[in-house]
Design a protein around this motif. Structure first.
Motif, PDB file in Angstrom:
ATOM      1  N   ILE A   1     -33.116  -1.575  23.597  1.00  0.00           N
ATOM      2  CA  ILE A   1     -31.703  -1.212  23.694  1.00  0.00           C
ATOM      3  C   ILE A   1     -30.863  -2.449  23.988  1.00  0.00           C
ATOM      4  O   ILE A   1     -31.124  -3.181  24.939  1.00  0.00           O
ATOM      5  CB  ILE A   1     -31.482  -0.148  24.778  1.00  0.00           C
ATOM      6  N   ILE A   2     -29.857  -2.650  23.150  1.00  0.00           N
ATOM      7  CA  ILE A   2     -28.871  -3.709  23.358  1.00  0.00           C
ATOM      8  C   ILE A   2     -27.544  -3.009  23.606  1.00  0.00           C
ATOM      9  O   ILE A   2     -27.092  -2.226  22.769  1.00  0.00           O
ATOM     10  CB  ILE A   2     -28.784  -4.648  22.141  1.00  0.00           C
ATOM     11  N   GLU A   3     -26.937  -3.281  24.770  1.00  0.00           N
ATOM     12  CA  GLU A   3     -25.688  -2.612  25.127  1.00  0.00           C
ATOM     13  C   GLU A   3     -24.560  -3.623  25.230  1.00  0.00           C
ATOM     14  O   GLU A   3     -24.763  -4.760  25.643  1.00  0.00           O
ATOM     15  CB  GLU A   3     -25.845  -1.886  26.469  1.00  0.00           C
ATOM     16  N   MET A   4     -23.360  -3.168  24.849  1.00  0.00           N
ATOM     17  CA  MET A   4     -22.160  -3.997  24.960  1.00  0.00           C
ATOM     18  C   MET A   4     -21.100  -3.194  25.701  1.00  0.00           C
ATOM     19  O   MET A   4     -20.710  -2.124  25.239  1.00  0.00           O
ATOM     20  CB  MET A   4     -21.669  -4.398  23.577  1.00  0.00           C
ATOM     21  N   SER A   5     -20.658  -3.709  26.832  1.00  0.00           N
ATOM     22  CA  SER A   5     -19.660  -2.993  27.635  1.00  0.00           C
ATOM     23  C   SER A   5     -18.256  -3.292  27.114  1.00  0.00           C
ATOM     24  O   SER A   5     -18.051  -4.211  26.319  1.00  0.00           O
ATOM     25  CB  SER A   5     -19.773  -3.407  29.101  1.00  0.00           C
ATOM     26  N   ALA A   6     -17.299  -2.524  27.600  1.00  0.00           N
ATOM     27  CA  ALA A   6     -15.908  -2.705  27.182  1.00  0.00           C
ATOM     28  C   ALA A   6     -15.382  -4.077  27.577  1.00  0.00           C
ATOM     29  O   ALA A   6     -14.515  -4.636  26.909  1.00  0.00           O
ATOM     30  CB  ALA A   6     -15.037  -1.613  27.781  1.00  0.00           C
ATOM     31  N   ALA A   7     -15.927  -4.642  28.655  1.00  0.00           N
ATOM     32  CA  ALA A   7     -15.491  -5.960  29.115  1.00  0.00           C
ATOM     33  C   ALA A   7     -16.083  -7.084  28.263  1.00  0.00           C
ATOM     34  O   ALA A   7     -15.729  -8.251  28.458  1.00  0.00           O
ATOM     35  CB  ALA A   7     -15.888  -6.151  30.573  1.00  0.00           C
ATOM     36  N   GLY A   8     -16.979  -6.750  27.356  1.00  0.00           N
ATOM     37  CA  GLY A   8     -17.581  -7.756  26.487  1.00  0.00           C
ATOM     38  C   GLY A   8     -18.911  -8.264  26.991  1.00  0.00           C
ATOM     39  O   GLY A   8     -19.492  -9.177  26.405  1.00  0.00           O
ATOM     40  N   ASN A   9     -19.436  -7.680  28.069  1.00  0.00           N
ATOM     41  CA  ASN A   9     -20.745  -8.094  28.599  1.00  0.00           C
ATOM     42  C   ASN A   9     -21.853  -7.560  27.709  1.00  0.00           C
ATOM     43  O   ASN A   9     -21.763  -6.458  27.166  1.00  0.00           O
ATOM     44  CB  ASN A   9     -20.924  -7.583  30.026  1.00  0.00           C
ATOM     45  N   LEU A  10     -22.906  -8.330  27.582  1.00  0.00           N
ATOM     46  CA  LEU A  10     -24.041  -8.012  26.718  1.00  0.00           C
ATOM     47  C   LEU A  10     -25.252  -7.754  27.597  1.00  0.00           C
ATOM     48  O   LEU A  10     -25.524  -8.513  28.531  1.00  0.00           O
ATOM     49  CB  LEU A  10     -24.283  -9.188  25.774  1.00  0.00           C
ATOM     50  N   TYR A  11     -25.994  -6.671  27.321  1.00  0.00           N
ATOM     51  CA  TYR A  11     -27.164  -6.295  28.115  1.00  0.00           C
ATOM     52  C   TYR A  11     -28.350  -6.083  27.189  1.00  0.00           C
ATOM     53  O   TYR A  11     -28.238  -5.456  26.143  1.00  0.00           O
ATOM     54  CB  TYR A  11     -26.900  -5.016  28.902  1.00  0.00           C
ATOM     55  N   PHE A  12     -29.500  -6.614  27.603  1.00  0.00           N
ATOM     56  CA  PHE A  12     -30.747  -6.458  26.856  1.00  0.00           C
ATOM     57  C   PHE A  12     -31.696  -5.682  27.754  1.00  0.00           C
ATOM     58  O   PHE A  12     -32.137  -6.184  28.780  1.00  0.00           O
ATOM     59  CB  PHE A  12     -31.322  -7.833  26.504  1.00  0.00           C
ATOM     60  N   ASN A  13     -31.987  -4.417  27.381  1.00  0.00           N
ATOM     61  CA  ASN A  13     -32.806  -3.519  28.197  1.00  0.00           C
ATOM     62  C   ASN A  13     -32.319  -3.459  29.640  1.00  0.00           C
ATOM     63  O   ASN A  13     -33.099  -3.507  30.591  1.00  0.00           O
ATOM     64  CB  ASN A  13     -34.277  -3.918  28.149  1.00  0.00           C
ATOM     65  N   GLY A  14     -31.017  -3.400  29.829  1.00  0.00           N
ATOM     66  CA  GLY A  14     -30.433  -3.251  31.153  1.00  0.00           C
ATOM     67  C   GLY A  14     -30.162  -4.543  31.899  1.00  0.00           C
ATOM     68  O   GLY A  14     -29.581  -4.527  32.969  1.00  0.00           O
ATOM     69  N   THR A  15     -30.560  -5.679  31.352  1.00  0.00           N
ATOM     70  CA  THR A  15     -30.360  -6.974  32.007  1.00  0.00           C
ATOM     71  C   THR A  15     -29.224  -7.711  31.308  1.00  0.00           C
ATOM     72  O   THR A  15     -29.222  -7.833  30.082  1.00  0.00           O
ATOM     73  CB  THR A  15     -31.644  -7.828  31.919  1.00  0.00           C
ATOM     74  N   ALA A  16     -28.277  -8.231  32.097  1.00  0.00           N
ATOM     75  CA  ALA A  16     -27.150  -8.967  31.532  1.00  0.00           C
ATOM     76  C   ALA A  16     -27.637 -10.271  30.904  1.00  0.00           C
ATOM     77  O   ALA A  16     -28.435 -11.005  31.506  1.00  0.00           O
ATOM     78  CB  ALA A  16     -26.114  -9.254  32.608  1.00  0.00           C
ATOM     79  N   VAL A  17     -27.177 -10.536  29.674  1.00  0.00           N
ATOM     80  CA  VAL A  17     -27.569 -11.744  28.943  1.00  0.00           C
ATOM     81  C   VAL A  17     -26.355 -12.291  28.200  1.00  0.00           C
ATOM     82  O   VAL A  17     -25.347 -11.620  28.046  1.00  0.00           O
ATOM     83  CB  VAL A  17     -28.704 -11.456  27.928  1.00  0.00           C
ATOM     84  N   THR A  18     -26.497 -13.518  27.722  1.00  0.00           N
ATOM     85  CA  THR A  18     -25.499 -14.095  26.825  1.00  0.00           C
ATOM     86  C   THR A  18     -26.049 -14.004  25.412  1.00  0.00           C
ATOM     87  O   THR A  18     -27.230 -13.692  25.213  1.00  0.00           O
ATOM     88  CB  THR A  18     -25.221 -15.570  27.178  1.00  0.00           C
ATOM     89  N   LEU A  19     -25.219 -14.300  24.440  1.00  0.00           N
ATOM     90  CA  LEU A  19     -25.668 -14.239  23.050  1.00  0.00           C
ATOM     91  C   LEU A  19     -26.773 -15.255  22.792  1.00  0.00           C
ATOM     92  O   LEU A  19     -27.741 -14.967  22.088  1.00  0.00           O
ATOM     93  CB  LEU A  19     -24.481 -14.472  22.106  1.00  0.00           C
TER      94      LEU A  19
ATOM     95  N   ARG B   1     -30.882 -14.490  21.834  1.00  0.00           N
ATOM     96  CA  ARG B   1     -31.648 -15.075  20.727  1.00  0.00           C
ATOM     97  C   ARG B   1     -33.037 -15.481  21.190  1.00  0.00           C
ATOM     98  O   ARG B   1     -34.033 -15.200  20.527  1.00  0.00           O
ATOM     99  CB  ARG B   1     -30.912 -16.272  20.143  1.00  0.00           C
ATOM    100  N   THR B   2     -33.127 -16.116  22.364  1.00  0.00           N
ATOM    101  CA  THR B   2     -34.441 -16.562  22.863  1.00  0.00           C
ATOM    102  C   THR B   2     -35.302 -15.375  23.291  1.00  0.00           C
ATOM    103  O   THR B   2     -36.523 -15.428  23.175  1.00  0.00           O
ATOM    104  CB  THR B   2     -34.282 -17.549  24.030  1.00  0.00           C
ATOM    105  N   LEU B   3     -34.679 -14.308  23.784  1.00  0.00           N
ATOM    106  CA  LEU B   3     -35.442 -13.115  24.160  1.00  0.00           C
ATOM    107  C   LEU B   3     -35.967 -12.370  22.935  1.00  0.00           C
ATOM    108  O   LEU B   3     -37.036 -11.755  22.986  1.00  0.00           O
ATOM    109  CB  LEU B   3     -34.573 -12.176  24.996  1.00  0.00           C
ATOM    110  N   LEU B   4     -35.219 -12.396  21.836  1.00  0.00           N
ATOM    111  CA  LEU B   4     -35.621 -11.680  20.632  1.00  0.00           C
ATOM    112  C   LEU B   4     -36.649 -12.428  19.785  1.00  0.00           C
ATOM    113  O   LEU B   4     -37.386 -11.808  19.020  1.00  0.00           O
ATOM    114  CB  LEU B   4     -34.394 -11.376  19.770  1.00  0.00           C
ATOM    115  N   ALA B   5     -36.712 -13.727  19.919  1.00  0.00           N
ATOM    116  CA  ALA B   5     -37.582 -14.541  19.059  1.00  0.00           C
ATOM    117  C   ALA B   5     -39.053 -14.109  19.104  1.00  0.00           C
ATOM    118  O   ALA B   5     -39.689 -13.991  18.049  1.00  0.00           O
ATOM    119  CB  ALA B   5     -37.430 -16.013  19.414  1.00  0.00           C
ATOM    120  N   PRO B   6     -39.649 -13.856  20.280  1.00  0.00           N
ATOM    121  CA  PRO B   6     -41.079 -13.501  20.280  1.00  0.00           C
ATOM    122  C   PRO B   6     -41.377 -12.038  19.943  1.00  0.00           C
ATOM    123  O   PRO B   6     -42.532 -11.669  19.782  1.00  0.00           O
ATOM    124  CB  PRO B   6     -41.513 -13.818  21.712  1.00  0.00           C
ATOM    125  N   ILE B   7     -40.370 -11.214  19.804  1.00  0.00           N
ATOM    126  CA  ILE B   7     -40.580  -9.784  19.543  1.00  0.00           C
ATOM    127  C   ILE B   7     -40.966  -9.582  18.075  1.00  0.00           C
ATOM    128  O   ILE B   7     -40.445 -10.242  17.179  1.00  0.00           O
ATOM    129  CB  ILE B   7     -39.298  -8.987  19.886  1.00  0.00           C
TER     130      ILE B   7
END
Length: 126
Positions: free
Chosen positions: A56-74, A78-84
């Protein structure tokens, strides 16, 4: 002028036209009734559902990005998705008020990394 009244009417051409129209109606009504062309599909055993859950990738109204519930930057996303694995499914949950560009950035990142199973979660309008 000598006009003769119609004593008989030739109805054979009229009957021919009506039979053609009846044939057309009956042919098309079988497609309309079933909604599709009837096809006898081959049978196969039921497949086992995939054990992998969607990421799950979530985007809040404030523009924050979350990867499985953890706040991340764009960039860190990219580095989190590379090994998947590339067959992993993704669900994007984006607030309706986010910038379209922010959404496109995430979708483009998934496309660049060759992920094909991507869904966008929406809410029913009922």
């Amino acid at each position: 002028m000598d006009e003769k009244p119609f004593e008989t009417m030739n109805v054979i051409p009229f009957v021919d036209i009506m039979l053609v129209l009846l044939t057309i109606v009956l042919t098309t009504s079988s497609f309309i009734a079933s909604g599709r062309i009837p096809v006898n599909l081959p049978r196969a055993s039921k497949s086992v559902a995939e054990a992998n859950k969607a990421v799950i990738i979530e985007m809040s109204a404030a523009g924050n990005l979350y990867f499985n519930g953890t706040a991340v930057t764009l960039e860190s996303l990219r580095t989190l998705l590379a090994p998947i694995g590339r067959e992993t499914g993704f669900v994007i949950r984006a607030d309706r008020d986010i910038s379209l560009q922010r959404f496109i950035d995430v979708a483009d990142l998934l496309k660049q990394l060759s992920f094909t199973k991507v869904a966008v979660q929406t809410k029913s309008s009922n």
